[in-house]
Scaffold this active site. Structure first.
Site, PDB file in Angstrom:
ATOM      1  N   LEU A 378       0.819  -1.210   0.000  1.00  0.00           N
ATOM      2  CA  LEU A 378       0.000   0.000   0.000  1.00  0.00           C
ATOM      3  C   LEU A 378       0.852   1.259   0.000  1.00  0.00           C
ATOM      4  O   LEU A 378       0.442   2.304  -0.472  1.00  0.00           O
ATOM      5  CB  LEU A 378      -0.919   0.002   1.227  1.00  0.00           C
ATOM      6  CG  LEU A 378      -1.983  -1.098   1.251  1.00  0.00           C
ATOM      7  CD1 LEU A 378      -2.660  -1.173   2.609  1.00  0.00           C
ATOM      8  CD2 LEU A 378      -3.017  -0.859   0.163  1.00  0.00           C
ATOM      9  N   GLY A 379       2.006   1.140   0.550  1.00  0.00           N
ATOM     10  CA  GLY A 379       2.899   2.290   0.580  1.00  0.00           C
ATOM     11  C   GLY A 379       3.975   2.088   1.624  1.00  0.00           C
ATOM     12  O   GLY A 379       3.916   1.155   2.424  1.00  0.00           O
ATOM     13  N   GLY A 381       6.677   4.213   4.384  1.00  0.00           N
ATOM     14  CA  GLY A 381       7.039   5.457   5.042  1.00  0.00           C
ATOM     15  C   GLY A 381       8.456   5.376   5.564  1.00  0.00           C
ATOM     16  O   GLY A 381       9.249   4.556   5.088  1.00  0.00           O
ATOM     17  N   ASP A 382       8.747   6.208   6.516  1.00  0.00           N
ATOM     18  CA  ASP A 382      10.105   6.268   7.046  1.00  0.00           C
ATOM     19  C   ASP A 382      10.479   5.062   7.874  1.00  0.00           C
ATOM     20  O   ASP A 382      11.647   4.704   7.967  1.00  0.00           O
ATOM     21  CB  ASP A 382      10.249   7.513   7.918  1.00  0.00           C
ATOM     22  CG  ASP A 382      10.371   8.746   7.069  1.00  0.00           C
ATOM     23  OD1 ASP A 382      10.950   8.637   5.975  1.00  0.00           O
ATOM     24  OD2 ASP A 382       9.882   9.797   7.485  1.00  0.00           O
ATOM     25  N   ILE A 383       9.487   4.494   8.501  1.00  0.00           N
ATOM     26  CA  ILE A 383       9.853   3.431   9.431  1.00  0.00           C
ATOM     27  C   ILE A 383       9.342   2.061   9.015  1.00  0.00           C
ATOM     28  O   ILE A 383       9.649   1.073   9.672  1.00  0.00           O
ATOM     29  CB  ILE A 383       9.363   3.755  10.857  1.00  0.00           C
ATOM     30  CG1 ILE A 383       7.850   3.926  10.887  1.00  0.00           C
ATOM     31  CG2 ILE A 383      10.079   4.985  11.404  1.00  0.00           C
ATOM     32  CD1 ILE A 383       7.300   4.085  12.304  1.00  0.00           C
ATOM     33  N   THR A 385       6.846  -0.468   5.936  1.00  0.00           N
ATOM     34  CA  THR A 385       6.072  -0.617   4.715  1.00  0.00           C
ATOM     35  C   THR A 385       4.713  -1.206   5.071  1.00  0.00           C
ATOM     36  O   THR A 385       4.620  -2.088   5.920  1.00  0.00           O
ATOM     37  CB  THR A 385       6.810  -1.563   3.744  1.00  0.00           C
ATOM     38  OG1 THR A 385       8.108  -1.023   3.516  1.00  0.00           O
ATOM     39  CG2 THR A 385       6.089  -1.680   2.420  1.00  0.00           C
ATOM     40  N   VAL A 386       3.690  -0.681   4.435  1.00  0.00           N
ATOM     41  CA  VAL A 386       2.336  -1.142   4.735  1.00  0.00           C
ATOM     42  C   VAL A 386       1.826  -2.007   3.585  1.00  0.00           C
ATOM     43  O   VAL A 386       1.936  -1.632   2.417  1.00  0.00           O
ATOM     44  CB  VAL A 386       1.383   0.054   4.970  1.00  0.00           C
ATOM     45  CG1 VAL A 386      -0.016  -0.431   5.317  1.00  0.00           C
ATOM     46  CG2 VAL A 386       1.914   0.949   6.081  1.00  0.00           C
ATOM     47  N   LYS A 401       1.544  -3.120   8.843  1.00  0.00           N
ATOM     48  CA  LYS A 401       2.761  -2.307   8.745  1.00  0.00           C
ATOM     49  C   LYS A 401       3.920  -3.158   9.242  1.00  0.00           C
ATOM     50  O   LYS A 401       3.905  -3.643  10.377  1.00  0.00           O
ATOM     51  CB  LYS A 401       2.621  -1.045   9.599  1.00  0.00           C
ATOM     52  CG  LYS A 401       3.781  -0.083   9.425  1.00  0.00           C
ATOM     53  CD  LYS A 401       3.410   1.298   9.929  1.00  0.00           C
ATOM     54  CE  LYS A 401       4.461   2.323   9.612  1.00  0.00           C
ATOM     55  NZ  LYS A 401       4.042   3.687   9.864  1.00  0.00           N
ATOM     56  N   ASP A 497       0.915  16.002  12.820  1.00  0.00           N
ATOM     57  CA  ASP A 497       1.168  15.698  11.414  1.00  0.00           C
ATOM     58  C   ASP A 497      -0.119  15.640  10.601  1.00  0.00           C
ATOM     59  O   ASP A 497      -0.250  14.818   9.705  1.00  0.00           O
ATOM     60  CB  ASP A 497       1.933  14.373  11.307  1.00  0.00           C
ATOM     61  CG  ASP A 497       2.702  14.266  10.001  1.00  0.00           C
ATOM     62  OD1 ASP A 497       2.899  15.305   9.340  1.00  0.00           O
ATOM     63  OD2 ASP A 497       3.088  13.148   9.620  1.00  0.00           O
TER      64      ASP A 497
HETATM   65  N1  LIG Z   1      -4.728   1.177   7.407  1.00  0.00           N
HETATM   66  C1  LIG Z   1      -4.384   1.499   6.175  1.00  0.00           C
HETATM   67  N2  LIG Z   1      -5.209   1.229   5.151  1.00  0.00           N
HETATM   68  C2  LIG Z   1      -4.868   1.552   3.890  1.00  0.00           C
HETATM   69  N3  LIG Z   1      -3.720   2.147   3.559  1.00  0.00           N
HETATM   70  C3  LIG Z   1      -2.853   2.441   4.536  1.00  0.00           C
HETATM   71  C4  LIG Z   1      -3.138   2.132   5.891  1.00  0.00           C
HETATM   72  N4  LIG Z   1      -2.097   2.552   6.647  1.00  0.00           N
HETATM   73  C5  LIG Z   1      -1.224   3.093   5.807  1.00  0.00           C
HETATM   74  N5  LIG Z   1      -1.661   3.038   4.549  1.00  0.00           N
HETATM   75  C6  LIG Z   1      -0.967   3.528   3.373  1.00  0.00           C
HETATM   76  O1  LIG Z   1       0.364   3.126   3.444  1.00  0.00           O
HETATM   77  C7  LIG Z   1       1.202   4.238   3.203  1.00  0.00           C
HETATM   78  C8  LIG Z   1       2.384   4.153   4.131  1.00  0.00           C
HETATM   79  O2  LIG Z   1       1.934   4.373   5.433  1.00  0.00           O
HETATM   80  P1  LIG Z   1       2.948   4.741   6.584  1.00  0.00           P
HETATM   81  O3  LIG Z   1       2.173   5.169   7.753  1.00  0.00           O
HETATM   82  O4  LIG Z   1       3.924   3.655   6.792  1.00  0.00           O
HETATM   83  O5  LIG Z   1       3.802   5.860   5.907  1.00  0.00           O
HETATM   84  P2  LIG Z   1       3.723   7.404   6.008  1.00  0.00           P
HETATM   85  O6  LIG Z   1       2.290   7.843   5.984  1.00  0.00           O
HETATM   86  O7  LIG Z   1       4.575   7.990   4.973  1.00  0.00           O
HETATM   87  O8  LIG Z   1       4.257   7.691   7.463  1.00  0.00           O
HETATM   88  P3  LIG Z   1       5.672   7.528   8.136  1.00  0.00           P
HETATM   89  O9  LIG Z   1       6.701   7.890   7.135  1.00  0.00           O
HETATM   90  O10 LIG Z   1       5.623   8.474   9.242  1.00  0.00           O
HETATM   91  O11 LIG Z   1       5.756   6.118   8.604  1.00  0.00           O
HETATM   92  C9  LIG Z   1       0.396   5.472   3.424  1.00  0.00           C
HETATM   93  O12 LIG Z   1       0.673   6.398   2.425  1.00  0.00           O
HETATM   94  C10 LIG Z   1      -1.037   5.034   3.357  1.00  0.00           C
HETATM   95  O13 LIG Z   1      -1.622   5.475   2.146  1.00  0.00           O
END
Ligand SMILES: Nc1ncnc2c1ncn2[C@@H]1O[C@H](COP(=O)(O)OP(=O)(O)OP(=O)(O)O)[C@@H](O)[C@H]1O
Length: 758
Positions: A378-379, A381-383, A385-386, A401, A497
C-alpha cells in the site's frame, strides 16, 4: 503518571456544574432554565485548576492580521512548568537538551530517507508477489526488501524542493548547519545531478530543528531584501537535499551477483549496468532479488528464528486503559516486542475481523506473518512498509505495517516505531485506527490494522472536479478529524502531522486519522475554565456580522438567518420566546468548562510538513497542542481551496510565508463566511490567541461553521463519498496477474501460495 492519565477520562461536561451560585445561574434561573448545579462541585474538581476563560473571541481581520481577544488580560494563567511538562518528548529542559542530539541525527536521517522514499499508495504501484519459504537467508532478504523503499534512490521521484529538510542545532544560527546534514547534502547533490526525479506531490516533512535566533535572521532578511532572504534560506538548507543511505545490497537476477551498496556509490546508480531508469526500479530490483533465490521464497517458518512467530500470547486486558498506557516502560515494551499481542476491545468482540484474528491466534497459539497473505504494497514510510493482507482462510483484509527492527535500530528510528505502536495500542475511537494485533516475526515488527480501501484525502481531493471539496464534504471530513484530534488530545497526544495524506477513507466513507510516529505524548492537566458572568450576554465567537455580503451560509439549519444576525446567540431569542428551546451550544459556551487537553504541553521538536508547520514550530519557540489547531486550519483551507495558504516556490519560502505573510483567501471558489472565519481563527499566528488554544476542541466545535452539526451522531451521517467496495478476490487475482507479468511467476507445485509477499 498513571494517575495523571486517569484524569484523561474526565471529558468535556455536557451539563457543566458551576462552582457556586454565580450571576450566570441567576440569569439562567430567571430565564426558566432549570439547571440546578451541584453545590459540591468544588470538591469534585478539587485539584483541578480553575481559571477564567476569554469569553470573548479571538478575532482576526480579513487579511489574517491578528487582533487579540476581547480581553487579553483574562488569559488563563499559565500552568507551572512542572505541570506543563509532559512525559516522553515533553520533558523539562534538561531532558529536551539531552534529546536534541538524538533528534538532530534523526532529522538529517529522516531527510535522507524521505528523499529516497518510494511513492506511496498515491502512486498505486503494483508489485509482484512471491512465495515465501523457510530460509534464514530469505529473512534477511525480506528485511532488505522492507528497508529498500526508504533507501532506493532510483525509485525516488520526489521533487527536490519538497525534500528540503533542515537539521540545525537548536542554538545555532541559520548558517550553522549540522555537518552531517551538510555532507549528506553534498552526496545528494551529486545524485540529483545524475538523475532528476519527476515532481511528486508534497511529502511529509521530517524532524527539523532550528532556533528562534535563526528564524529571526530569516525574518529580518526577508523584510529588508527578499532576494537576499532567498539566498540565505537556500544556503541554510544544505540538508534539504539530504542524502541517502542505501542499506540493501541488491542481487542481480542475471548473474546473481551483489549489485552494490548504493551507500558507497550513490551517484553511480544511474550508470550501473544493473540499474534501470523506470520508476519501477525499486519493484524490479525487489523482484530480481527475490527471484535470484529461486522465485519462490519463504522465510517466516524458520525453526531457529530469533524471536519466532511463537511469541507468548497475552490476552491483554483493555490495553487502551490509560493506566496501562501511562505506566508502560521501555522494559515492558521490549517484553511485548518479543511476543504477539492481540488487542482486546470488549465492545468490538462481535466484530468479525476481530473474531477471525482471535480465532487464528487461539487455533495456532500465536499470530504471525505466516497467517497472512500479503496481497499488495500500500505504501512505505520512514519506518516501515504497509501491505494489504488477507488473513489466511478468511476474506478479511487488513493493513499490516512491517518494520525491520534491525533497520530501525541502525537508523535510530526505534523510538518513533515505539511511539506509533504505543499510541495505536491505546486508541479506541471510530475515526482512529484499530490495531488488531502486533507481533514480531524474525525481528520484523508487525502492526495489524484496519484496512482503509478509500485511499487518502489527498488523492480523493485530486479526484474532485476542481481539485477541491465542496464545502459540505469538507465540513464532514474536518468535523470527523476534529473529533479524532479532540480524543487524541484527551489522551495526551499532540498529533502534529495533520494533512490530507494522513487521513484515510474507510470502507464506510468515514475517515481514519493515521500515522502517529511524529506525535508527541504529554501529560494532561484538566482545567476548569470559568466564564465571566457576562458570558451569557456575549455573542459567540465570530469576526463579523452575517449581514456581510459573504454570508451564503450553506449550513444554516434554521431560517433565523433572515431574521437575526447569523451568529447571534440564539439564547436571546429563547429568552423572549419560551416556546423555543434554549440553544445548548450557546449555554455551554457560557458555563464553566472542563478542558482536558494538553494546552500547556511544550516541545521544541521541529516536526511536521512544511506547508503545515505552525509558526511557533518554525520559530523554535516551543509548541503545544495548539499546533494541531493550526494544522487543522491549513487542512480545512486545503480541502476548500485545493491548496495550502502559505505555499511558496520552495520550502524555505513556504516557511517564511508562514511567519510573515497574512492569510489571504482566493476569490474562487466561493467559500462561506463561516468557513473563512473559522480558518482565520485557527490560523492566528500567535498560538496564545489561536482558536482552540484555551478550551481545546470544544472551542472549535462551537464555531458557527459547525452549527447544526450533530456531533454525537456524525458517525451515522452519510459520508460525501463511498469508496469502491473491497473485493479480496479481485485483489488476489490482480496480485497473481502482476506476479505473472513481472516475474513470469510459477506457483509452488501444489499451486498453493502459502505466504505471499506483495
Ligand atoms: N490502514 C491502512 N489502510 C490503507 N492504507 C494504509 C493504511 N495505513 C497506511 N496506509 C498507506 O500506506 C502508506 C504508508 O503508510 P505509513 O504510515 O507507513 O507511511 P507514512 O504515511 O509515509 O508515514 P511515516 O513515514 O511516518 O511512517 C500510506 O501512504 C497510506 O496510504
Amino acid at each position: 503518571m498513571g494517575s495523571r492519565y486517569g484524569t484523561h477520562e474526565i471529558v468535556e461536561l455536557k451539563d457543566e456544574p458551576n462552582v457556586s451560585e454565580s450571576p450566570i445561574d441567576k440569569k439562567k434561573k430567571a430565564q426558566g432554565c432549570n439547571r440546578y448545579l451541584k453545590d459540591d462541585i468544588n470538591k469534585l474538581f478539587e485539584g483541578i485548576n480553575i481559571r477564567t476563560s476569554f469569553n470573548g473571541s479571538s478575532f482576526s481581520d480579513e487579511t489574517g492580521g491578528l487582533t487579540p481577544r476581547t480581553n487579553p488580560s483574562k488569559k488563563p494563567m499559565r500552568m507551572s512548568l512542572s505541570s506543563s511538562s509532559g512525559i516522553g518528548y515533553a520533558e523539562p529542559v534538561s531532558l529536551k537538551q539531552a534529546l536534541r542530539g538524538l533528534c538532530i541525527s534523526q532529522a538529517s536521517e529522516m531527510a535522507a530517507m524521505k528523499r529516497l522514499s518510494m511513492p506511496s499508495s498515491k502512486s498505486a504501484q503494483s508489485t509482484p508477489r512471491f512465495h515465501l519459504e523457510k530460509s534464514t537467508k530469505s529473512v534477511e532478504l525480506l528485511k532488505e526488501i522492507l528497508s529498500e523503499p526508504q533507501s532506493n534512490s532510483l525509485s525516488s521521484n520526489e521533487p527536490v524542493q519538497e525534500k528540503k529538510i533542515v537539521s540545525v542545532h537548536p542554538e545555532a544560527s541559520l548558517g550553522s548547519v549540522n555537518s552531517e546534514a551538510r555532507s549528506v547534502n553534498n552526496r545528494d547533490k551529486n545524485k540529483q545531478a545524475s538523475s532528476k526525479p519527476p515532481p511528486k506531490s508534497r511529502q511529509k516533512g521530517k524532524s527539523i530543528r532550528t532556533s528562534s535566533r535563526a528564524v529571526k535572521t530569516v525574518l529580518r532578511t526577508k523584510t529588508v531584501v527578499k532576494k537576499k532572504l532567498k539566498q540565505e534560506l537556500t544556503s541554510v538548507t544544505p540538508a534539504s537535499n539530504a542524502s541517502v543511505v542505501v542499506n540493501s545490497q541488491l542481487i542481480c537476477q542475471k548473474c546473481n551477483c551483489a549489485i552494490k551498496d548504493a551507500k558507497d556509490e550513490p551517484d553511480k546508480d544511474s550508470q550501473s549496468p544493473h540499474s534501470t531508469s523506470s520508476t519501477d526500479n525499486g519493484m524490479e530490483r525487489k523482484a530480481n532479488t527475490l527471484t535470484s533465490y529461486g522465485k519462490t521464497i519463504s522465510l517466516l517458518h524458520t525453526k531457529n528464528s530469533r524471536y519466532g512467530d511463537k511469541g507468548e500470547f497475552t490476552q491483554s486486558s483493555n490495553s487502551s486503559s490509560i493506566c496501562e498506557y501511562s505506566s508502560s516502560t521501555s522494559l515492558s515494551e521490549e517484553r511485548n516486542l518479543s511476543g504477539c499481542i492481540v488487542m482486546n476491545r470488549p465492545h468490538m468482540s462481535k466484530d468479525m475481523k476481530w473474531q477471525a484474528i482471535t480465532h487464528t491466534m487461539k487455533q495456532n497459539g500465536f499470530l504471525g506473518l505466516r497467517h497472512f497473505n500479503l496481497l499488495k504494497k500500500l505504501g512505505s514510510g520512514d519506518i516501515g512498509t504497509v501491505y494489504l493482507a488477507e488473513l489466511s482462510g478468511t476474506n478479511y483484509p487488513f493493513a499490516i505495517k512491517v518494520m525491520d527492527n534491525e533497520f530501525l535500530e541502525r537508523r535510530q528510528k526505534m523510538p518513533r516505531a515505539h511511539m506509533e505502536r504505543e499510541i495505536l495500542s491505546i486508541l479506541d475511537h471510530p475515526f482512529l485506527p484499530t490495531l488488531y494485533a502486533h507481533f514480531v516475526s524474525e525481528n520484523l515488527s508487525c502492526l495489524v490494522m484496519e484496512y482503509c480501501p478509500g485511499g487518502d484525502l489527498h488523492v480523493l481531493r485530486q479526484k474532485q472536479p476542481a481539485r477541491y471539496f465542496h464545502e459540505q464534504a469538507a465540513r464532514f471530513y474536518v468535523a470527523e478529524v476534529l473529533l479524532a484530534l479532540e480524543y487524541l488530545h484527551m489522551l495526551g497526544i499532540v498529533y502534529r502531522d495533520l494533512k490530507p495524506e494522513n487521513i484515510l477513507v474507510r470502507e464506510d466513507g468515514h475517515i481514519m486519522v493515521t500515522d502517529f510516529d511524529l506525535s508527541l505524548r504529554c501529560s494532561v492537566n484538566p482545567i476548569l475554565i470559568q466564564s465571566p458572568s457576562s458570558g451569557l450576554l456575549e455573542p459567540p465567537r465570530v469576526s463579523g456580522p452575517c449581514a456581510g455580503s459573504n454570508c451564503i451560509d450553506p449550513f444554516c439549519m434554521t431560517p433565523t438567518c433572515q431574521q437575526i444576525a447569523c451568529f447571534r446567540s440564539k439564547i436571546f431569542h429563547t429568552s423572549k420566546s419560551r416556546k423555543t428551546k434554549p440553544d445548548l451550544a450557546v449555554l455551554n459556551r457560557s458555563l464553566p468548562q472542563l478542558v482536558a487537553e494538553p494546552t500547556e504541553a511544550r516541545s521544541n521538536s521541529f516536526v511536521g510538513t512544511h506547508e503545515y508547520l505552525a509558526p511557533e514550530i518554525i520559530k523554535g519557540e516551543g509548541h503545544g497542542s495548539a499546533v494541531d489547531w493550526w494544522t487543522f486550519g491549513i487542512f480545512l483551507y486545503e480541502l476548500l481551496y485545493g491548496r495550502t495558504p502559505f505555499k511558496g516556490p520552495g520550502n524555505d519560502e513556504t516557511l517564511a510565508n508562514v511567519i510573515l505573510e497574512n492569510l489571504r483567501f482566493p476569490e474562487t471558489p466561493l467559500v462561506s463566511f463561516q468557513a473563512r472565519d473559522l480558518i482565520k481563527g485557527l490560523l492566528v499566528k500567535d498560538p496564545e490567541y489561536r482558536l482552540g488554544s484555551q478550551r481545546g476542541a470544544a472551542e472549535i466545535k462551537s464555531h458557527p461553521f459547525f452549527d447544526g452539526l450533530n456531533w454525537a451522531l456524525i458517525r451515522c451521517a452519510i459520508p460525501p463519498e463511498l469508496p469502491e467496495p473491497y473485493d479480496v478476490m479481485v485483489s488476489k487475482a490482480a496480485s497473481l496477474e502482476r506476479a505473472r507479468n513481472y516475474l513470469d511467476y510459477n506457483g509452488s507445485s501444489d499451486g498453493h501460495l502459502e505466504f505471499d509477499l506483495f
